[in-house]
Motif scaffolding. Structure first.
Motif, PDB file in Angstrom:
ATOM      1  N   ILE A 162      37.007  31.948   2.308  1.00 35.20           N
ATOM      2  CA  ILE A 162      38.455  32.250   1.751  1.00 35.20           C
ATOM      3  C   ILE A 162      39.398  32.156   2.835  1.00 35.20           C
ATOM      4  CG2 ILE A 162      39.645  34.131   0.751  1.00 35.20           C
ATOM      5  CD1 ILE A 162      37.074  35.323  -0.371  1.00 35.20           C
ATOM      6  N   HIS A 163      39.364  32.820   4.049  1.00 42.59           N
ATOM      7  CA  HIS A 163      40.459  32.608   5.051  1.00 42.59           C
ATOM      8  C   HIS A 163      40.345  31.264   5.582  1.00 42.59           C
ATOM      9  CE1 HIS A 163      37.315  34.049   8.018  1.00 42.59           C
ATOM     10  NE2 HIS A 163      38.114  32.963   8.674  1.00 42.59           N
ATOM     11  N   ARG A 164      39.273  30.622   5.745  1.00 37.16           N
ATOM     12  CA  ARG A 164      39.216  29.298   6.286  1.00 37.16           C
ATOM     13  C   ARG A 164      40.107  28.108   5.128  1.00 37.16           C
ATOM     14  NH1 ARG A 164      33.631  30.316   6.863  1.00 37.16           N
ATOM     15  NH2 ARG A 164      33.384  31.500   8.586  1.00 37.16           N
ATOM     16  N   ILE A 165      40.027  28.327   3.791  1.00 39.83           N
ATOM     17  CA  ILE A 165      40.673  27.398   3.318  1.00 39.83           C
ATOM     18  C   ILE A 165      42.289  27.627   3.277  1.00 39.83           C
ATOM     19  CG2 ILE A 165      41.495  27.114   0.466  1.00 39.83           C
ATOM     20  CD1 ILE A 165      38.343  28.043   0.182  1.00 39.83           C
ATOM     21  N   VAL A 166      42.764  28.896   3.419  1.00 41.95           N
ATOM     22  CA  VAL A 166      43.984  29.456   3.486  1.00 41.95           C
ATOM     23  C   VAL A 166      44.613  29.105   4.945  1.00 41.95           C
ATOM     24  CG1 VAL A 166      45.821  31.163   3.486  1.00 41.95           C
ATOM     25  CG2 VAL A 166      43.937  31.085   1.688  1.00 41.95           C
ATOM     26  N   ASN A 167      43.702  28.733   5.689  1.00 39.16           N
ATOM     27  CA  ASN A 167      44.210  28.195   7.234  1.00 39.16           C
ATOM     28  C   ASN A 167      44.265  26.775   7.106  1.00 39.16           C
ATOM     29  OD1 ASN A 167      44.162  30.736   8.329  1.00 39.16           O
ATOM     30  ND2 ASN A 167      42.052  30.709   9.495  1.00 39.16           N
ATOM     31  N   GLY A 168      43.843  26.142   6.076  1.00 39.51           N
ATOM     32  CA  GLY A 168      43.943  24.698   5.787  1.00 39.51           C
ATOM     33  C   GLY A 168      42.526  23.884   6.391  1.00 39.51           C
ATOM     34  N   ASP A 169      41.592  24.661   6.622  1.00 41.89           N
ATOM     35  CA  ASP A 169      40.253  24.024   6.900  1.00 41.89           C
ATOM     36  C   ASP A 169      39.649  23.218   5.506  1.00 41.89           C
ATOM     37  OD1 ASP A 169      40.523  25.506   9.165  1.00 41.89           O
ATOM     38  OD2 ASP A 169      38.629  26.680   9.021  1.00 41.89           O
ATOM     39  N   ASP A 170      38.971  22.347   6.077  1.00 37.68           N
ATOM     40  CA  ASP A 170      38.491  21.165   5.119  1.00 37.68           C
ATOM     41  C   ASP A 170      37.288  21.773   4.439  1.00 37.68           C
ATOM     42  OD1 ASP A 170      39.156  18.682   4.366  1.00 37.68           O
ATOM     43  OD2 ASP A 170      38.869  17.884   6.291  1.00 37.68           O
ATOM     44  N   ILE A 171      37.498  22.708   3.671  1.00 38.78           N
ATOM     45  CA  ILE A 171      36.399  23.223   2.927  1.00 38.78           C
ATOM     46  C   ILE A 171      36.470  23.284   1.271  1.00 38.78           C
ATOM     47  CG2 ILE A 171      35.310  25.601   2.376  1.00 38.78           C
ATOM     48  CD1 ILE A 171      35.589  26.212   5.182  1.00 38.78           C
ATOM     49  N   GLY A 172      35.290  22.590   0.560  1.00 33.99           N
ATOM     50  CA  GLY A 172      35.321  22.740  -0.709  1.00 33.99           C
ATOM     51  C   GLY A 172      36.325  21.255  -1.153  1.00 33.99           C
ATOM     52  N   THR A 173      36.426  21.581  -2.554  1.00 35.04           N
ATOM     53  CA  THR A 173      37.025  20.573  -3.180  1.00 35.04           C
ATOM     54  C   THR A 173      38.418  20.913  -3.785  1.00 35.04           C
ATOM     55  OG1 THR A 173      34.972  19.563  -4.415  1.00 35.04           O
ATOM     56  CG2 THR A 173      37.076  18.833  -5.360  1.00 35.04           C
ATOM     57  N   TYR A 174      39.437  20.286  -3.076  1.00 37.08           N
ATOM     58  CA  TYR A 174      40.781  20.489  -3.248  1.00 37.08           C
ATOM     59  C   TYR A 174      41.427  19.685  -4.336  1.00 37.08           C
ATOM     60  CZ  TYR A 174      45.737  21.002  -1.655  1.00 37.08           C
ATOM     61  OH  TYR A 174      46.984  21.241  -1.663  1.00 37.08           O
ATOM     62  N   ILE A 175      41.873  20.522  -5.527  1.00 38.37           N
ATOM     63  CA  ILE A 175      42.325  19.626  -6.488  1.00 38.37           C
ATOM     64  C   ILE A 175      43.800  20.180  -6.487  1.00 38.37           C
ATOM     65  CG2 ILE A 175      42.225  19.501  -9.007  1.00 38.37           C
ATOM     66  CD1 ILE A 175      39.373  20.862  -8.586  1.00 38.37           C
ATOM     67  N   HIS A 176      44.549  18.861  -6.561  1.00 39.23           N
ATOM     68  CA  HIS A 176      46.146  19.170  -6.298  1.00 39.23           C
ATOM     69  C   HIS A 176      46.834  19.340  -7.549  1.00 39.23           C
ATOM     70  CE1 HIS A 176      46.578  17.669  -2.265  1.00 39.23           C
ATOM     71  NE2 HIS A 176      45.234  17.261  -2.443  1.00 39.23           N
ATOM     72  N   ALA A 177      47.650  20.276  -7.534  1.00 38.01           N
ATOM     73  CA  ALA A 177      48.751  20.608  -8.786  1.00 38.01           C
ATOM     74  C   ALA A 177      49.327  19.117  -9.285  1.00 38.01           C
ATOM     75  CB  ALA A 177      49.653  21.578  -8.329  1.00 38.01           C
ATOM     76  N   ASP A 178      49.312  19.187 -10.444  1.00 36.90           N
ATOM     77  CA  ASP A 178      50.023  17.957 -10.993  1.00 36.90           C
ATOM     78  C   ASP A 178      50.818  18.616 -12.101  1.00 36.90           C
ATOM     79  OD1 ASP A 178      50.749  15.578 -11.696  1.00 36.90           O
ATOM     80  OD2 ASP A 178      48.908  14.838 -12.497  1.00 36.90           O
TER      81      ASP A 178
END
Ligand code: GLU
Length: 289
Positions: A259-275
């Protein structure tokens, strides 16, 4: 690209039953719940609005009522759909209260106030209910509360149920204009096929634009009584979040530090951009009954 995640101000985190209960018994996994609460409170301490969408009511309720063994996978042959529904709804009534008691206790260890919000599809479809729900969320967030949301399984029947918390979490994210939805699951993110059955399935780290090729990857992968979802519901959630203007990350709940790694910008999981779609209307994303 991930740098953007450091700037998120309103975050919805969804956790599934299998990530906060023991596989063998269905009982609450207190160690994981404790870590989850610490992560969420820390996000909040960092100045963000935080909402948790938590499953687990049915699982914890089945265990508490000592019916876990008989109904372990929800397929007691003699049961018709009505029996199963009654059982699930009773289990949810027992389990939701237990779950909330645990969340309150754990959050209070960090002086973090929490609250419970139970919703059905009707909460969103009905204009007055939707308006009230949004206002309540806003007020709670202004008060510095971390709301814990679940489907109101005890009263939700087929016509008014979301059916899964993946969809519910995306609906909540769009309702409150969240800028990030973190879906925590038992897999690392999206793959081009089911990695359990296809060794050539490739991991997808990032999706800039959701299109039909992604929909084809959707697979129904879980069928337990307590939890629902699978890839298909995650992709549905991604469509809702993205169209409403909310970024989403699907990541593995096995390490809640994600959770904190994602919010720190780490490369974790699949990132789906808002459109964001200018014509986004929340109701359009709920099945007609
Ligand atoms: N609302 C259900 C529960 O709390 C779970 C639904 C889901 O897993 O998506 O047990």
């Amino acid at each position: 690209m991930r740098e953007k995640l450091k700037t998120k101000k309103r975050i919805v985190v969804k956790i599934g039953s299998s990530s906060i209960t023991h596989k063998e018994t269905g009982g609450a996994d207190l160690i994981r719940l404790e870590k989850l609460v610490r992560e969420l409170t820390d996000l909040h301490n960092g100045g963000r609005d935080v909402v948790l969408v938590s499953s687990g009511a049915i699982s914890v309720g089945l265990k508490a009522a000592h019916i876990r063994d008989t109904y372990y996978d929800g397929t007691k042959k003699s049961d018709g759909p009505d029996e199963k529904l009654k059982l699930k709804q009773a289990a949810a009534a027992i389990g939701q209260a237990r779950l909330m008691m645990m969340y309150q206790k754990l959050f209070s260890e960090y002086n973090q106030t929490t609250a419970q919000i139970l919703m059905t599809k009707y909460t969103i479809v009905d204009n007055v209910n939707r308006f009230n729900a949004r206002n309540t969320f806003e007020e709670l967030l202004t008060l510095g509360v971390i709301p814990v949301v679940n489907e109101n399984d005890t009263i939700a029947t087929y016509e008014i149920e979301f059916g899964d918390n993946d969809t519910l979490s995306a609906i909540v994210a769009s309702l409150i204009d969240a800028d990030l939805l973190i879906l925590l699951s038992d897999i690392d993110g999206l793959y081009t096929d089911d990695p359990h059955s296809n060794r050539d399935a490739e991991f997808i780290p990032e999706i800039i634009k959701l299109d039909e090729s992604i929909d084809r990857f959707a697979k129904g992968t879980t069928g337990s009584l307590a939890g629902t979802g699978g890839m298909a519901t995650k992709i549905t959630a991604a469509h809702i979040a993205s169209a409403s203007g909310c970024d989403m990350v699907i990541a593995n709940a096995s390490d809640l530090g994600n959770i904190h790694r994602i919010v720190n910008g780490d490369d974790i999981g699949t990132y789906i951009h808002a459109d964001k779609r200018s014509d986004f209307f929340i109701e359009d994303y709920l099945d007609e009954e």
